[in-house]
Design a protein around this motif. Sequence first.
Motif, short mmCIF file in Angstrom:
data_model
loop_
_atom_site.label_atom_id
_atom_site.label_comp_id
_atom_site.label_asym_id
_atom_site.label_seq_id
_atom_site.Cartn_x
_atom_site.Cartn_y
_atom_site.Cartn_z
N VAL A 15 -16.83 11.09 87.12
CA VAL A 15 -16.32 10.66 85.83
C VAL A 15 -17.09 11.25 84.56
N THR A 16 -18.08 12.13 84.98
CA THR A 16 -18.70 13.03 83.87
C THR A 16 -17.90 13.80 83.21
N VAL A 18 -18.23 16.23 80.89
CA VAL A 18 -18.94 17.16 79.65
C VAL A 18 -18.66 18.71 80.23
N GLN A 33 -18.67 22.00 72.07
CA GLN A 33 -18.36 21.12 73.33
C GLN A 33 -17.07 20.50 73.26
N TYR A 35 -15.23 17.45 74.66
CA TYR A 35 -15.46 16.09 75.22
C TYR A 35 -14.23 15.48 75.57
N PHE A 37 -13.21 12.17 76.88
CA PHE A 37 -13.65 10.95 76.94
C PHE A 37 -12.77 10.17 77.62
N LYS B 42 -27.58 20.92 78.79
CA LYS B 42 -26.63 20.13 78.16
C LYS B 42 -27.12 20.29 76.40
N CYS B 55 -27.02 14.50 84.83
CA CYS B 55 -25.98 13.66 83.85
C CYS B 55 -24.95 13.02 84.90
N SER B 327 -22.14 9.97 78.18
CA SER B 327 -20.88 11.40 78.24
C SER B 327 -19.77 11.12 78.78
N THR B 328 -19.66 10.04 79.49
CA THR B 328 -18.29 9.37 79.97
C THR B 328 -17.22 8.91 78.81
N THR B 329 -17.97 8.14 78.00
CA THR B 329 -17.15 7.38 77.16
C THR B 329 -17.22 7.95 75.58
N GLY B 330 -18.48 8.68 75.34
CA GLY B 330 -18.81 8.80 73.93
C GLY B 330 -19.30 7.66 73.31
#
Lengths: 229, 662
Positions: A15-16, A18, A33, A35, A37, B42, B55, B327-330
């Motif tokens: 689920v990561t 980045v 970057q 993202y 999300f 990162k 992470c 890092s998944t949801t911000g």
Amino acid sequence: MATMTRRNVLAAAGVTTVAGTTALLGDDKVTKQRYLFQNIPPRELIRQRHLPNVELVTMDGQKVHFYDDLVKDKRVVIQFMYTRCKDVCPMVTHHLVEVQRILHDRVGHDIFFYSISLSPEEDRPEDLKRFAEEHGAGPGWLFLTGEPNDILLLRKSLGFTYDDPVEDADRNNHSGMLRIGDEPLMRWATCQGGANPKWIASVIQNEADAPFKGAVNGIRQADPAVHKD
Amino acid sequence: MANRLDVQRALANRLELVKAGLTRRDLIKMGLMTSAGVLIPKGGLTHAQTTSFGCFRGCDLGCSPQPAQVFVDPLPIPPQLPARTLSDPGLAPAPSICPNNAINPATGLPFEGRGQFNGALVPGSDCFQFFNQYPPQRYFVQRMRANTNFRITSDTKIPAQTIWGFNQGGSAASDVAVFPGPTIVTRYQQPWVVRRFNELPTQDQNGGFGVPEMSTHLHNFHSAPESDGGPCRWFFRGQYFDYYHAAQQAGFAFDFQPNGDVRESLSTLWYHDHRIEHTAENTYKGLVGFQFMFNQFDTGDEGTGFHLPSYPQFDIPLMLNDKLLDSTTGLICFDTFNFKGLIGDVQLVNGVIQPFLSVNKRRYRFRVLNAGPSRFYELFLTDPLSPGTVIPFWVIANDGNLLPTPLQVTSFRVGVAERYDIIIDFNQVKTLIGAHTTVRLENRLEQTDGQGPTCNIFPGGQGIYCLEFRIGSAVADGSVNPATHPQFYQLPSVITPRVTRNFVFDRSNGQWVINDRFAACTEMRFTVEQNTAENWNIINPRSDWQHPIHIHDEEHRILSRSNNGGHHSSLSGAVSSFSRGDCPFDGGGAGISTQFPGVPNVEVSRKDVTRLQQDETNLLFFRFRDFAGDYPMHCHNVVHEDHAMMLAFEVQPGVIDDNPNP
């Protein structure tokens, strides 16, 4: 089980999202970057990161899964111990017996106690059963063992970990604190197992009951937790 | 693409990951490692940080998404909380000396939460001390609410956050909670009441952390226990709580009647949630704000009194917080399963990631607060185009208490909850940086986990920049020049203590202990005789943890800091590389006291938080005047605090308790 565990970790990692690189430009660190999300409910994130669904064995030899069977939709008190522990575990266990007496029939009804062996190599279900009986642990309180790697993952996921490998290897360092949780309400706290049992009981009661007291604009907290007869 | 530090960090990461039982192939699959074997660095502010476990959990150091650019958002200045009149509907019924414990049918609980202790009503308790002698003159209201659309950066790729915070007191939905909360401005000899309403969402709406029971501590004020907002006086959703403060300096009911000793004046305070077991997550959620106290000398007007820079234009609060973003949801994430303390890789000042402030060429007063949760800072001014340039400035107050006279420094170290009031003369700064136009507030103290800082101070420009000052044109400056050595309050004299007590802060089986004992709201560990003085040794036997120790009620002085040799207290007795050694603050250029051994001159001051450094014994002097009742002493690394690194004591008249090791 070890493979399963690793797979669980990777599933959580999946689920990561980045992606990107970092460039150092002069004195300013400019990050480029992207993202992606995801809108993952916080309860699900806590499950993925802290509540692995490892298989454990109860002191009665019954196989259970940590998340599905022990924690999901429940209010819990989790503690680590091992039967040969001379000092801290008997003391904390003794305190929890007293706490169980104070909480009376709530233990096993809407609050569940779990003591998990830090010596799964040597603590067989029957050893745990004897330990529980010798200390007077009552119903609603499970003693658990399992595969060493699974228990290691569980211990670390629940935060019982030291960076210093010497300290981390000392099982007594993980035997003092209690982890108190209301899984559906995402409410997690700790209490010192060495504290006065009356105080431990009041912390557990407050953790269990405080969310349901009071109302704002008529909105009260509903109780999604499982209550057993 | 990776510099030397990145490679070192990558190696450390890799060792961690190996320890975690993950193979190289796993890491490549997770996108954490390239096939060449270098962990992907990162982004952002990573110089001072190492990543544990990579992470894969999404809420770890080094993993936070960073805005595309920093120093593009202006520094937000919290609004000033408006005073209200007694006719305000929010203040009906009027605050009363004893709590309004009539039952509110809408909640089934007393209207007011005061009088509750550890969640239960104690009938007849917690009436205000001194309420009739010093009746309230000023009134404020605050409502604790969720704000689901709070921005910590203008970069829209980082989503809006849900914070819990304090609003400006209005009942309308448009009066939203802000972080930091509105600044409360009060004056000595003007007693006040703040009525706080708990209008927080239900527990299941916490977004993963935070509990909606509140106790708001006014940090550093000389307050009676019923208004102190201590850890055990939390109240529920739908209740309110009146916090009354007599607004007199310490000694007002004893040796300096009726208004107290002006030398005990406090100036920079903050208010924050203090709910036992949950303070870290609730303050992380945003339940924090500033309060400024003025008097006839520290007036807020540079034309009068001590001529300190005028509030609010040239007197500016700076609240430092380091956070983790998921890092998944911000979204801001908080690891409720962490025992060590939480270090973030996103640096906020006044609720915004690395903002800038446009200033004029003149003197400013900044009130710098480390609002936690766990990081220690050593702050410098850095010219980013010439990071080696030494830029001095002035410390005028420690923990909000004016020093006898300003001290020139090049840095100061600030633990969680400590405050430093500093004066920066941007006219002088401009002459040092020549044609350049910006300087930045930089944290150069390395800290890689929640246990405490390492001993490493980064060279200029390699730490973490918190805030950028953009220096504009000159404007009139009527404030006092610290270089002329203006005199503020002299320090009150240190008198002979009635008793000396010792407190050893240690760790036992993963539990914090003070003198080998555990915390409980219900256990008063010792009793201080009211209106007496005591000396306390606070002792850290360990070389691997540092703790900012906070004591409620009256302030203390640090009489000495000494090294006790320490030990690494793993039960095996092993001394390992995890010992950090001793790294005391060297005084920041203002030197170490000749009168108080080991105490940096900037700490020869009244204090309410003392950093208990590795292997250290600190001798503190206290007086306990005016009020009676229970107060806590605790670690203000709020993660340690929530794991009960705390004790409660009592102040009572006529009780003799000489226990030296309570």
